[in-house]
Design a protein around this motif. Structure first.
Motif, PDB file in Angstrom:
ATOM      1  N   PHE A  52       0.715  -1.207   0.267  1.00 16.18           N
ATOM      2  CA  PHE A  52      -0.005  -0.218   0.080  1.00 16.18           C
ATOM      3  C   PHE A  52       1.094   1.298  -0.001  1.00 16.18           C
ATOM      4  CE2 PHE A  52      -3.802  -2.635   1.272  1.00 16.18           C
ATOM      5  CZ  PHE A  52      -4.599  -2.326   0.129  1.00 16.18           C
ATOM      6  N   GLY A  53       2.125   1.114   0.508  1.00 12.71           N
ATOM      7  CA  GLY A  53       2.864   2.111   0.913  1.00 12.71           C
ATOM      8  C   GLY A  53       3.230   2.607  -0.916  1.00 12.71           C
ATOM      9  N   PHE A  54       3.199   1.520  -1.838  1.00 12.78           N
ATOM     10  CA  PHE A  54       3.622   1.765  -2.987  1.00 12.78           C
ATOM     11  C   PHE A  54       2.389   2.190  -4.235  1.00 12.78           C
ATOM     12  CE2 PHE A  54       6.335   0.593  -7.393  1.00 12.78           C
ATOM     13  CZ  PHE A  54       6.577   1.445  -7.518  1.00 12.78           C
ATOM     14  N   SER A  55       1.545   1.588  -3.872  1.00 11.12           N
ATOM     15  CA  SER A  55       0.196   2.208  -4.176  1.00 11.12           C
ATOM     16  C   SER A  55       0.116   3.385  -4.895  1.00 11.12           C
ATOM     17  CB  SER A  55      -0.624   1.128  -3.847  1.00 11.12           C
ATOM     18  OG  SER A  55      -0.996   2.222  -2.417  1.00 11.12           O
ATOM     19  N   ASN A  56       0.076   4.612  -4.200  1.00 10.75           N
ATOM     20  CA  ASN A  56      -0.033   5.950  -4.769  1.00 10.75           C
ATOM     21  C   ASN A  56       0.806   5.981  -6.288  1.00 10.75           C
ATOM     22  OD1 ASN A  56      -1.889   7.126  -3.677  1.00 10.75           O
ATOM     23  ND2 ASN A  56      -0.864   7.439  -2.457  1.00 10.75           N
ATOM     24  N   TYR A  57       2.145   5.312  -6.140  1.00 10.11           N
ATOM     25  CA  TYR A  57       3.176   5.714  -7.205  1.00 10.11           C
ATOM     26  C   TYR A  57       2.844   4.847  -8.172  1.00 10.11           C
ATOM     27  CZ  TYR A  57       7.120   5.504 -10.497  1.00 10.11           C
ATOM     28  OH  TYR A  57       8.154   6.104 -11.235  1.00 10.11           O
ATOM     29  N   PHE A  58       2.131   4.004  -7.693  1.00  9.42           N
ATOM     30  CA  PHE A  58       2.218   2.453  -9.017  1.00  9.42           C
ATOM     31  C   PHE A  58       0.773   2.473  -9.717  1.00  9.42           C
ATOM     32  CE2 PHE A  58       0.879  -1.848 -10.442  1.00  9.42           C
ATOM     33  CZ  PHE A  58       2.204  -1.898 -10.859  1.00  9.42           C
ATOM     34  N   ASN A  59      -0.345   2.899  -9.068  1.00 14.01           N
ATOM     35  CA  ASN A  59      -1.224   3.776  -9.628  1.00 14.01           C
ATOM     36  C   ASN A  59      -1.630   4.444 -10.828  1.00 14.01           C
ATOM     37  OD1 ASN A  59      -3.161   2.217  -8.427  1.00 14.01           O
ATOM     38  ND2 ASN A  59      -3.606   3.550  -6.823  1.00 14.01           N
ATOM     39  N   MET A  60      -0.544   5.732 -10.756  1.00 13.51           N
ATOM     40  CA  MET A  60      -0.060   6.688 -11.653  1.00 13.51           C
ATOM     41  C   MET A  60       1.182   5.861 -12.695  1.00 13.51           C
ATOM     42  SD  MET A  60       1.403  10.494  -9.178  1.00 13.51           S
ATOM     43  CE  MET A  60       2.561   9.612  -8.762  1.00 13.51           C
ATOM     44  N   LEU A  61       1.610   4.994 -12.674  1.00 13.32           N
ATOM     45  CA  LEU A  61       2.109   4.259 -14.013  1.00 13.32           C
ATOM     46  C   LEU A  61       0.811   3.986 -14.246  1.00 13.32           C
ATOM     47  CD1 LEU A  61       5.033   3.355 -12.464  1.00 13.32           C
ATOM     48  CD2 LEU A  61       4.668   4.887 -13.928  1.00 13.32           C
ATOM     49  N   MET A  62      -0.387   2.713 -13.564  1.00 13.52           N
ATOM     50  CA  MET A  62      -0.999   2.208 -14.636  1.00 13.52           C
ATOM     51  C   MET A  62      -2.685   3.119 -14.968  1.00 13.52           C
ATOM     52  SD  MET A  62       0.422  -0.690 -14.365  1.00 13.52           S
ATOM     53  CE  MET A  62      -1.166  -1.745 -14.285  1.00 13.52           C
TER      54      MET A  62
END
Length: 194
Positions: free
Chosen positions: A116-126
């Protein structure tokens, strides 16, 4: 295929990024109580961490679960701190009380938190991607490879310290865990929710 390789590299860089060393600290704390002869158990724990890390990314990407970022940023150093404290307790416990099950449960929970700590960045990529499963699998592959590299490195270092330098394994665990605690305390203070 090129996208898949991009996400493998992203997973590798996510874990091996020395400027975001929280992942490396957690894996070091995770591997410390095990000798090199127990490498399979440590790789199992790293795999559990990878799976749960990716589950939380999956839940976030598909908007099934959204967690407050400030809480997650605080919980990440809490997981590192708790793992190091657990090592100090573990080293003093009797052999019959040293169960891998507790390690697996804690590692699974901590993997969810870190994901969940990485999810914001990953969501932007996705955001622009229609197909999300292959990028998640590529990212998971990169995470797994990098985590195995780190835990085997930690196990190798502890092996050298205990075998070549003849330092007792309990002392290596205690000193390594205390060092991790000292590094983690400022992270806890910086991320403590207001």
């Amino acid at each position: 295929m090129q996208d898949f390789i991009f996400y493998i590299e992203l997973g590798l860089n996510h874990v091996l990024d020395f400027s975001a060393y929280d992942h490396i600290l957690f894996l070091a704390a995770l591997a410390l109580p095990f000798g090199f002869d127990k490498w399979k158990k440590v790789v199992l724990l790293a795999t559990v961490f990878t799976i749960t890390h990716c589950i939380s990314l999956f839940l976030s990407v598909y908007k099934i679960a959204i967690i407050d970022v400030s809480l997650i940023e605080f919980l990440i150093p809490v997981t590192i701190f708790a793992t190091a404290v657990f090592n100090l307790i573990y080293v003093k416990s009797e052999p019959q009380h040293k169960s891998i099950l507790l390690h697996i449960i804690a590692t699974a929970f901590f993997g969810l938190v870190h994901g969940f700590g990485f999810s914001n960045y990953f969501n932007m990529l996705m955001a622009e991607q229609e197909e999300k499963i292959m990028p998640l699998l590529g990212f998971a592959t990169g995470i797994e490879v990098s985590q195995v590299i780190i835990v085997l490195t930690v196990l190798g270092l502890t092996y050298l310290l205990t075998t070549l330098l003849k330092i007792k394994s309990s002392l290596v665990i205690v000193m390594g865990s205390i060092l991790i605690l000292i590094i983690t305390i400022p992270m806890l203070m910086e991320t403590y929710p207001d």
